[in-house]
Design a protein around this motif. Structure first.
Motif, PDB file in Angstrom:
ATOM      1  N   VAL A  47       0.865  -1.167   0.000  1.00  0.00           N
ATOM      2  CA  VAL A  47       0.000   0.000   0.000  1.00  0.00           C
ATOM      3  C   VAL A  47       0.907   1.224   0.000  1.00  0.00           C
ATOM      4  CG1 VAL A  47      -1.797   1.251   1.249  1.00  0.00           C
ATOM      5  CG2 VAL A  47      -1.827  -1.254   1.198  1.00  0.00           C
ATOM      6  N   GLN A  48       0.818   2.005  -1.067  1.00  0.00           N
ATOM      7  CA  GLN A  48       1.686   3.176  -1.237  1.00  0.00           C
ATOM      8  C   GLN A  48       0.886   4.448  -1.043  1.00  0.00           C
ATOM      9  OE1 GLN A  48       3.153   2.091  -5.180  1.00  0.00           O
ATOM     10  NE2 GLN A  48       5.109   1.590  -4.223  1.00  0.00           N
ATOM     11  N   VAL A  49       1.487   5.361  -0.275  1.00  0.00           N
ATOM     12  CA  VAL A  49       0.833   6.620   0.066  1.00  0.00           C
ATOM     13  C   VAL A  49       1.899   7.708   0.132  1.00  0.00           C
ATOM     14  CG1 VAL A  49      -0.693   7.769   1.727  1.00  0.00           C
ATOM     15  CG2 VAL A  49      -0.678   5.277   1.607  1.00  0.00           C
ATOM     16  N   THR A  50       1.538   8.939  -0.217  1.00  0.00           N
ATOM     17  CA  THR A  50       2.435  10.066   0.038  1.00  0.00           C
ATOM     18  C   THR A  50       1.823  10.913   1.151  1.00  0.00           C
ATOM     19  OG1 THR A  50       1.414  11.312  -1.756  1.00  0.00           O
ATOM     20  CG2 THR A  50       3.494  10.200  -2.247  1.00  0.00           C
ATOM     21  N   PHE A  51       2.710  11.470   1.976  1.00  0.00           N
ATOM     22  CA  PHE A  51       2.291  12.287   3.113  1.00  0.00           C
ATOM     23  C   PHE A  51       2.852  13.687   2.990  1.00  0.00           C
ATOM     24  CE2 PHE A  51       2.124   7.918   4.599  1.00  0.00           C
ATOM     25  CZ  PHE A  51       0.877   7.874   5.214  1.00  0.00           C
ATOM     26  N   ALA A  52       2.280  14.610   3.743  1.00  0.00           N
ATOM     27  CA  ALA A  52       2.711  16.004   3.702  1.00  0.00           C
ATOM     28  C   ALA A  52       4.129  16.187   4.231  1.00  0.00           C
ATOM     29  CB  ALA A  52       1.744  16.873   4.498  1.00  0.00           C
ATOM     30  N   ASP A  53       4.514  15.361   5.199  1.00  0.00           N
ATOM     31  CA  ASP A  53       5.860  15.478   5.778  1.00  0.00           C
ATOM     32  C   ASP A  53       6.232  14.189   6.494  1.00  0.00           C
ATOM     33  OD1 ASP A  53       4.666  15.612   8.423  1.00  0.00           O
ATOM     34  OD2 ASP A  53       4.405  17.761   8.140  1.00  0.00           O
ATOM     35  N   ALA A  54       7.489  14.117   6.920  1.00  0.00           N
ATOM     36  CA  ALA A  54       8.000  12.904   7.570  1.00  0.00           C
ATOM     37  C   ALA A  54       7.301  12.629   8.891  1.00  0.00           C
ATOM     38  CB  ALA A  54       9.512  13.007   7.765  1.00  0.00           C
ATOM     39  N   ALA A  55       6.959  13.676   9.632  1.00  0.00           N
ATOM     40  CA  ALA A  55       6.299  13.479  10.925  1.00  0.00           C
ATOM     41  C   ALA A  55       4.946  12.788  10.751  1.00  0.00           C
ATOM     42  CB  ALA A  55       6.137  14.824  11.637  1.00  0.00           C
ATOM     43  N   GLU A  56       4.187  13.191   9.750  1.00  0.00           N
ATOM     44  CA  GLU A  56       2.894  12.551   9.495  1.00  0.00           C
ATOM     45  C   GLU A  56       3.088  11.097   9.069  1.00  0.00           C
ATOM     46  OE1 GLU A  56      -1.287  13.511   7.299  1.00  0.00           O
ATOM     47  OE2 GLU A  56       0.515  13.916   6.118  1.00  0.00           O
ATOM     48  N   GLU A  74       5.573   9.112   9.789  1.00  0.00           N
ATOM     49  CA  GLU A  74       6.028   8.342  10.972  1.00  0.00           C
ATOM     50  C   GLU A  74       4.867   8.071  11.923  1.00  0.00           C
ATOM     51  OE1 GLU A  74       9.363   7.707  12.463  1.00  0.00           O
ATOM     52  OE2 GLU A  74      10.505   8.259  10.698  1.00  0.00           O
ATOM     53  N   ARG A  75       4.060   9.089  12.202  1.00  0.00           N
ATOM     54  CA  ARG A  75       2.945   8.931  13.143  1.00  0.00           C
ATOM     55  C   ARG A  75       1.936   7.912  12.633  1.00  0.00           C
ATOM     56  NH1 ARG A  75      -1.726  11.161  12.741  1.00  0.00           N
ATOM     57  NH2 ARG A  75      -1.044  12.872  11.411  1.00  0.00           N
ATOM     58  N   ILE A  76       1.512   8.077  11.396  1.00  0.00           N
ATOM     59  CA  ILE A  76       0.528   7.151  10.832  1.00  0.00           C
ATOM     60  C   ILE A  76       1.141   5.771  10.649  1.00  0.00           C
ATOM     61  CG2 ILE A  76      -0.906   6.656   8.804  1.00  0.00           C
ATOM     62  CD1 ILE A  76      -1.424   9.713   8.644  1.00  0.00           C
ATOM     63  N   GLY A  77       2.392   5.713  10.205  1.00  0.00           N
ATOM     64  CA  GLY A  77       3.066   4.423  10.056  1.00  0.00           C
ATOM     65  C   GLY A  77       3.120   3.661  11.371  1.00  0.00           C
TER      66      GLY A  77
END
Length: 104
Positions: free
Chosen positions: A7-16, A18-21
Motif C-alpha cells: 500500500v503506497q501513500v504520500t504524506f505532507a511530511d515525515a512526521a505525518e 512516521e505517526r501514521i506508520g
C-alpha cells in the motif's frame, strides 16, 4: 501463491508518515512501513498545476487487511484526497508468513 499487498501513500511530511506508520504497525494493520526521502510532486488540483514536497511510504500487509489499512490511513491523513494505491507483490514464503503473523 505467496503474495502480499503493498500500500503506497504520500504524506505532507515525515512526521505525518512516521505517526501514521507507527499507528498502523501498532494496530497490526501492517507488518512494516518503509518511509522514503522527500520527493517533489507535480499535480493538478482545483484547476491549477501545483508543485509540492511529499514523503512517500510503502506499507506491507496481507491482501485481506489491505482495505482496512487503507481506510485507517484515510481517516488520519491530512490531505483532502490522499492517493492510496494497493498492488500485489510476490514474495518468498517466509516473508509472507512474517507479514501474516505480524498482522494477526
Amino acid at each position: 501463491m505467496n503474495s502480499i499487498a503493498l500500500v503506497q501513500v504520500t504524506f505532507a511530511d515525515a512526521a505525518e508518515a512516521e505517526r501514521i506508520g507507527a499507528d498502523m504497525i501498532a494496530e497490526r494493520l501492517a507488518a512494516c512501513v518503509t518511509i522514503g526521502e522527500p520527493c517533489r510532486s507535480i499535480y493538478r488540483w482545483n484547476g491549477a498545476v501545483e508543485r509540492g514536497r511529499e514523503v512517500p511510504a510503502t506499507f506491507k500487509t496481507t491482501g485481506m487487511r489491505a482495505r482496512a489499512l487503507a481506510a485507517a490511513i484515510l481517516k488520519r491523513h491530512s490531505y483532502e484526497l490522499p492517493v492510496i494505491e494497493t498492488t500485489a507483490a510476490e514474495v518468498d514464503p517466509a516473508v509472507r508468513s512474517w507479514v501474516e503473523e505480524s498482522t494477526r
